[in-house]
Design a protein around this motif. Structure first.
Motif, PDB file in Angstrom:
ATOM      1  N   LEU A  24       0.839  -1.202   0.000  1.00 35.01           N
ATOM      2  CA  LEU A  24       0.000   0.000   0.000  1.00 35.01           C
ATOM      3  C   LEU A  24       0.866   1.240   0.000  1.00 35.01           C
ATOM      4  CD1 LEU A  24      -2.795   1.318   0.181  1.00 35.01           C
ATOM      5  CD2 LEU A  24      -2.626   1.120   2.689  1.00 35.01           C
ATOM      6  N   ILE A  25       0.614   2.138  -0.962  1.00 35.61           N
ATOM      7  CA  ILE A  25       1.377   3.376  -1.113  1.00 35.61           C
ATOM      8  C   ILE A  25       0.423   4.553  -1.131  1.00 35.61           C
ATOM      9  CG2 ILE A  25       2.935   4.696  -2.603  1.00 35.61           C
ATOM     10  CD1 ILE A  25       3.991   2.068  -3.708  1.00 35.61           C
ATOM     11  N   GLY A  26       0.730   5.559  -0.318  1.00 34.33           N
ATOM     12  CA  GLY A  26       0.017   6.828  -0.373  1.00 34.33           C
ATOM     13  C   GLY A  26       0.848   7.824  -1.159  1.00 34.33           C
ATOM     14  N   SER A  27       0.291   8.386  -2.224  1.00 38.55           N
ATOM     15  CA  SER A  27       1.092   9.212  -3.131  1.00 38.55           C
ATOM     16  C   SER A  27       0.467  10.578  -3.346  1.00 38.55           C
ATOM     17  CB  SER A  27       1.254   8.498  -4.479  1.00 38.55           C
ATOM     18  OG  SER A  27      -0.010   8.184  -5.032  1.00 38.55           O
ATOM     19  N   SER A  28       1.329  11.521  -3.698  1.00 38.92           N
ATOM     20  CA  SER A  28       0.862  12.873  -3.992  1.00 38.92           C
ATOM     21  C   SER A  28       0.345  12.941  -5.427  1.00 38.92           C
ATOM     22  CB  SER A  28       1.997  13.876  -3.797  1.00 38.92           C
ATOM     23  OG  SER A  28       3.004  13.688  -4.776  1.00 38.92           O
ATOM     24  N   LEU A  29      -0.201  14.066  -5.788  1.00 38.86           N
ATOM     25  CA  LEU A  29      -0.822  14.215  -7.105  1.00 38.86           C
ATOM     26  C   LEU A  29       0.203  14.153  -8.235  1.00 38.86           C
ATOM     27  CD1 LEU A  29      -3.719  14.643  -8.104  1.00 38.86           C
ATOM     28  CD2 LEU A  29      -3.286  17.100  -8.126  1.00 38.86           C
ATOM     29  N   LYS A  31      -5.218   0.395 -17.987  1.00 34.99           N
ATOM     30  CA  LYS A  31      -6.624   0.798 -18.048  1.00 34.99           C
ATOM     31  C   LYS A  31      -6.841   1.930 -17.054  1.00 34.99           C
ATOM     32  CE  LYS A  31      -8.404  -3.841 -19.139  1.00 34.99           C
ATOM     33  NZ  LYS A  31      -9.288  -4.942 -18.685  1.00 34.99           N
ATOM     34  N   GLY A  32      -7.790   2.762 -17.334  1.00 37.36           N
ATOM     35  CA  GLY A  32      -8.196   3.782 -16.364  1.00 37.36           C
ATOM     36  C   GLY A  32      -7.254   4.964 -16.284  1.00 37.36           C
ATOM     37  N   ARG A  33      -7.189   5.545 -15.080  1.00 34.02           N
ATOM     38  CA  ARG A  33      -6.493   6.824 -14.894  1.00 34.02           C
ATOM     39  C   ARG A  33      -5.978   6.953 -13.465  1.00 34.02           C
ATOM     40  NH1 ARG A  33      -9.899   9.734 -11.706  1.00 34.02           N
ATOM     41  NH2 ARG A  33     -12.089   9.048 -11.674  1.00 34.02           N
ATOM     42  N   TYR A  34      -5.363   8.118 -13.212  1.00 34.74           N
ATOM     43  CA  TYR A  34      -4.872   8.449 -11.881  1.00 34.74           C
ATOM     44  C   TYR A  34      -5.929   9.310 -11.178  1.00 34.74           C
ATOM     45  CZ  TYR A  34      -1.246   9.548  -8.397  1.00 34.74           C
ATOM     46  OH  TYR A  34      -0.518   9.655  -7.243  1.00 34.74           O
ATOM     47  N   PHE A  35      -5.642   9.725  -9.945  1.00 36.25           N
ATOM     48  CA  PHE A  35      -6.596  10.529  -9.172  1.00 36.25           C
ATOM     49  C   PHE A  35      -6.759  11.913  -9.794  1.00 36.25           C
ATOM     50  CE2 PHE A  35      -3.990   8.002  -6.143  1.00 36.25           C
ATOM     51  CZ  PHE A  35      -4.930   7.017  -5.850  1.00 36.25           C
ATOM     52  N   SER A  36      -7.977  12.388  -9.806  1.00 39.19           N
ATOM     53  CA  SER A  36      -8.231  13.769 -10.231  1.00 39.19           C
ATOM     54  C   SER A  36      -7.873  14.700  -9.071  1.00 39.19           C
ATOM     55  CB  SER A  36      -9.704  13.948 -10.605  1.00 39.19           C
ATOM     56  OG  SER A  36     -10.524  13.828  -9.443  1.00 39.19           O
ATOM     57  N   PRO A  37      -7.661  16.010  -9.333  1.00 40.30           N
ATOM     58  CA  PRO A  37      -7.372  16.945  -8.241  1.00 40.30           C
ATOM     59  C   PRO A  37      -8.440  16.944  -7.148  1.00 40.30           C
ATOM     60  CG  PRO A  37      -6.866  17.963 -10.345  1.00 40.30           C
ATOM     61  CD  PRO A  37      -7.521  16.661 -10.656  1.00 40.30           C
ATOM     62  N   ALA A  38      -9.704  16.842  -7.539  1.00 36.86           N
ATOM     63  CA  ALA A  38     -10.776  16.834  -6.541  1.00 36.86           C
ATOM     64  C   ALA A  38     -10.729  15.565  -5.696  1.00 36.86           C
ATOM     65  CB  ALA A  38     -12.138  16.962  -7.236  1.00 36.86           C
ATOM     66  N   LYS A  78     -10.782   6.145  -3.641  1.00 42.69           N
ATOM     67  CA  LYS A  78     -10.446   5.692  -4.993  1.00 42.69           C
ATOM     68  C   LYS A  78      -9.084   5.012  -4.922  1.00 42.69           C
ATOM     69  CE  LYS A  78     -13.976   8.123  -6.686  1.00 42.69           C
ATOM     70  NZ  LYS A  78     -15.156   7.562  -7.348  1.00 42.69           N
ATOM     71  N   MET A  79      -8.880   4.037  -5.781  1.00 43.86           N
ATOM     72  CA  MET A  79      -7.625   3.281  -5.719  1.00 43.86           C
ATOM     73  C   MET A  79      -7.127   2.930  -7.118  1.00 43.86           C
ATOM     74  SD  MET A  79      -6.827  -0.314  -3.719  1.00 43.86           S
ATOM     75  CE  MET A  79      -6.981   0.425  -2.078  1.00 43.86           C
ATOM     76  N   VAL A  80      -5.804   2.994  -7.267  1.00 40.28           N
ATOM     77  CA  VAL A  80      -5.122   2.519  -8.471  1.00 40.28           C
ATOM     78  C   VAL A  80      -4.374   1.250  -8.088  1.00 40.28           C
ATOM     79  CG1 VAL A  80      -3.351   3.013 -10.193  1.00 40.28           C
ATOM     80  CG2 VAL A  80      -4.880   4.843  -9.428  1.00 40.28           C
ATOM     81  N   LEU A 133      -0.875  -1.143  -4.328  1.00 37.10           N
ATOM     82  CA  LEU A 133      -2.161  -0.467  -4.204  1.00 37.10           C
ATOM     83  C   LEU A 133      -1.858   1.004  -3.961  1.00 37.10           C
ATOM     84  CD1 LEU A 133      -3.731  -2.936  -1.607  1.00 37.10           C
ATOM     85  CD2 LEU A 133      -4.030  -3.040  -4.091  1.00 37.10           C
ATOM     86  N   LEU A 134      -2.324   1.879  -4.835  1.00 39.47           N
ATOM     87  CA  LEU A 134      -2.071   3.310  -4.693  1.00 39.47           C
ATOM     88  C   LEU A 134      -3.331   4.025  -4.250  1.00 39.47           C
ATOM     89  CD1 LEU A 134       0.609   2.724  -6.165  1.00 39.47           C
ATOM     90  CD2 LEU A 134       0.242   4.826  -7.487  1.00 39.47           C
ATOM     91  N   VAL A 135      -3.217   4.771  -3.145  1.00 35.58           N
ATOM     92  CA  VAL A 135      -4.279   5.677  -2.713  1.00 35.58           C
ATOM     93  C   VAL A 135      -3.678   7.061  -2.600  1.00 35.58           C
ATOM     94  CG1 VAL A 135      -5.551   3.875  -1.481  1.00 35.58           C
ATOM     95  CG2 VAL A 135      -3.839   5.227  -0.258  1.00 35.58           C
ATOM     96  N   SER A 136      -4.529   8.071  -2.575  1.00 37.84           N
ATOM     97  CA  SER A 136      -4.014   9.433  -2.440  1.00 37.84           C
ATOM     98  C   SER A 136      -3.469   9.649  -1.033  1.00 37.84           C
ATOM     99  CB  SER A 136      -5.130  10.439  -2.724  1.00 37.84           C
ATOM    100  OG  SER A 136      -6.135  10.350  -1.722  1.00 37.84           O
ATOM    101  N   TYR A 137      -2.544  10.574  -0.900  1.00 38.27           N
ATOM    102  CA  TYR A 137      -1.952  10.850   0.409  1.00 38.27           C
ATOM    103  C   TYR A 137      -3.021  11.260   1.415  1.00 38.27           C
ATOM    104  CZ  TYR A 137       0.439  13.304   4.150  1.00 38.27           C
ATOM    105  OH  TYR A 137       0.854  13.726   5.386  1.00 38.27           O
TER     106      TYR A 137
END
Length: 415
Positions: free
Chosen positions: A129-134, A146-153, A161-163, A213-217
């Motif tokens: 599990l990794i918490g990452s910045s934008l 497939k898909g995308r990264y986190f939007s600013p919102a 949301k998870m990548v 597993l990527l989640v936003s910070y």
């Protein structure tokens, strides 16, 4: 024209001698072939290994500084000094983003640890599990299957949301499209919005997200205490602006972080500024040693080859003593006799070198098809193998050729 004729006749005679004494020639060629195989084989293997590793490391970026707790260079046994340092945190990333003028892009990520994730009856254990910045995806140029990264919102509000990595997606969903599906982790439900492209089969892969597993910070802050010492790893990453040297950026970041951490002027840094050149310098020494070992092994093998070819050439001179006397009596000069035997030795070693290169190519091709590791025989190493073969031919045939050229024609014809 006379010199060319002498060379042509010497080559033809050398081939005739090799063909008429096939077993003897084969044994001589074997020593040269093994020597070339040892030298060029090791150099080719080391070159393939080096290109594979350096290609993997290049993904880290040669213009990126990594602010971390531990230095990448040799710590000289002072691990107890570094372990007391705090982990770089999100505030370090914020202050660099705010104040650093030499930085074009900065990102932050924290490795929280191994977690289990579940979709219906399927479960994946020990996903990282990794918490990452934008900016994380842009910093490491991550490609999506497939898909995308986190939007600013989504990032700002810490949405669930998870990548996920390619291996996690395959084990959880199989043939089902994972985008938009809901999975469970740590008692929370997350929507899958992206699948990272599967990593290659590089020997060293510093950016392997297959099991991640990527989640936003901002979401990760609700999952764990990100300032705890139990956190696996944190890193602030800074990419240099155009026209800015690495040293300029490091100096500015060092000053910003020392002021941010309120370190006294005489106090040591409580962080490490790492860059790719630190790892490259370690590999330079490592590959230099491997090449040296290969050359030493090859030189011993070549020494055996030189002795065997020299022995064959002495025998050849002895067998053709009467013919040498006749040639000299008819007016052949010493240089002609010398070139005749020297070229014969060079041709013998040249053929042995080609056989060694052919053996290397066959083995490298076979290994490349068996293992997931690209190996190759470079043009430079092929040229080196041919040059070494010629030099060995000169070295092993010089003394017998000089001996033949100095024979007295009368004494030679009597033998």
């Amino acid at each position: 024209m006379i010199v060319l004729r002498i060379i042509y006749e010497a080559i033809a005679q050398a081939w005739q001698q090799l063909y008429s004494n096939r077993l003897r020639s084969l044994l001589s060629l074997l020593g040269i072939s093994i020597g070339i195989f040892c030298i060029i084989g090791v150099l080719s293997a080391v070159d393939s290994l080096e290109d594979n590793i350096r290609g993997s490391l290049d993904k880290l970026g040669s213009d990126v500084v990594y602010v971390k707790k531990w230095p990448w260079a040799d710590v000289s046994g002072a691990w107890w000094h570094y372990i007391k340092r705090p982990n770089p945190d999100h505030s370090d990333y914020e202050v660099i983003n705010e104040k650093a003028k030499t930085v074009d892009l900065a990102s932050f990520h924290v490795v929280i640890g191994y977690k289990s994730v579940r979709f219906k009856s399927n479960t994946v254990e020990n996903a990282v599990l990794i918490g990452s910045s934008l900016e994380f995806v842009e910093m490491f140029q991550i490609d999506f299957e497939k898909g995308r990264y986190f939007s600013p919102a989504e990032y700002h509000y810490g949405s669930n949301k998870m990548v996920i990595g390619a291996v996690v997606a395959e084990e959880l969903f199989g043939e089902i499209d994972p985008i938009g599906r809901t999975i469970k982790m740590m008692g929370r439900k997350y929507e899958v919005i992206g699948v990272i492209e599967k990593s290659g089969d590089a020997l060293l892969n510093p950016l392997d997200f297959d099991d991640c597993l990527l989640v936003s910070y901002n979401n990760a802050r609700g999952l764990a205490n990100l300032k705890a010492r139990q956190i696996f790893d944190t890193s602030v990453n800074a990419k240099a602006a155009e026209g800015v040297s690495m040293q300029q950026m490091k100096d500015e970041i060092r000053g910003i972080l020392r002021a941010h951490h309120r370190l006294p002027p005489r106090a040591d840094d409580d962080f490490a500024l790492n860059e790719l050149s630190m790892i490259s310098s370690v590999f330079d020494s490592f590959f230099g040693i491997l090449n040296l070992v290969g050359i030493v092994i090859g030189l011993f093998a070549m020494l055996v080859g030189i002795v065997s070819v020299a022995n064959i050439m002495f025998v050849s001179v002895k067998e053709r003593t009467n013919l040498i006397g006749v040639k000299k009596a008819l007016g052949a000069k010493r240089i002609v006799i010398l070139l005749e035997f020297l070229i014969e030795s060079v041709v013998l070693c040249f053929i042995g070198g080609l056989a060694g290169l052919g053996l290397i190519y066959a083995i490298i091709t076979m290994l490349s098809n068996i293992i997931d590791f690209d190996m190759y025989l470079s043009f430079g190493n092929m040229v080196l193998g041919v040059v070494v073969s010629v030099l060995v031919g000169v070295a092993s045939g010089l003394i017998p050729a000089i001996q033949a050229s100095r024979m007295d024609p009368v004494e030679a014809m009597r033998q």
